[in-house]
Design an enzyme around this catalytic site. Structure first.
Site, short mmCIF file in Angstrom:
data_model
loop_
_atom_site.label_atom_id
_atom_site.label_comp_id
_atom_site.label_asym_id
_atom_site.label_seq_id
_atom_site.Cartn_x
_atom_site.Cartn_y
_atom_site.Cartn_z
N THR A 133 26.29 29.13 42.13
CA THR A 133 27.85 27.91 42.11
C THR A 133 29.00 29.59 42.16
OG1 THR A 133 27.71 26.22 40.83
CG2 THR A 133 30.44 27.99 41.13
N LYS A 185 33.21 22.27 45.11
CA LYS A 185 33.04 22.88 43.52
C LYS A 185 34.21 22.95 42.88
CE LYS A 185 29.86 23.16 40.50
NZ LYS A 185 28.54 23.86 39.57
N LYS A 225 35.15 30.37 35.33
CA LYS A 225 35.13 30.27 35.74
C LYS A 225 35.76 29.63 37.45
CE LYS A 225 30.05 30.20 37.11
NZ LYS A 225 30.50 29.11 37.88
#
Length: 153
Positions: free
Chosen positions: A7, A83, A151
């Site tokens: 990611t 995502k 994040k």
């Protein structure tokens, strides 16, 4: 061919894809949704973008690790953006659940009753069904550390 399940920021995925292409390779980004238990049970969700032929050739391998895949298009970075959306919704849902349970406690309501109403109505979800009872018991086993979720929010 390179399939990257990290990611990363969309622009970092695009830069990585560019470096792979410069060396004659093909690239697919494939970040996952799911934590420890889904990974152990082959129930991850793969969000993929990039070279469609490479994606199609790897579908069997992805299926062995996940319950389904979504091809977000040929633009690398699109799966990383997906995502971000998924993690934003997940984090927001968990924060709302925690706030709701805290309010219920302050109002003297049964957490079991709150859970029953949530599970029986439009708010029902696997996440609420899994996390609600643990939150009510103040049990917080780590499946996806908060530092990793932050994040993406």
């Amino acid at each position: 061919a390179l399939i990257d399940c990290a990611t990363l920021r969309p622009e970092d995925m695009a830069a990585l894809a560019e470096r792979v292409h410069e060396r004659g390779g093909s690239f697919v980004e494939a970040p996952v949704s799911g934590s420890k238990a889904p990974a152990a049970n082959g129930a991850l969700i793969f969000m993929c973008a990039g070279d469609e032929e490479t994606f199609r050739s790897a579908e069997a391998e992805l299926a062995a690790m996940g319950k389904f895949t979504v091809f977000c298009g040929t633009t690398v970075g699109a799966a990383s953006k997906m995502k971000l959306v998924v993690n934003l919704v997940m984090g927001t849902q968990l924060a709302a659940l925690a706030e709701g349970l805290a309010l219920a406690s302050a109002l003297g309501l049964s957490s079991e009753d709150v859970q029953a109403v949530l599970d029986g109505g439009a708010m029902a979800s696997p996440m609420v069904a899994l996390k609600g009872p643990m939150m009510a018991k103040r049990e917080y086993p780590t499946a996806f550390p908060l530092k990793h979720a932050l994040k993406d929010m």
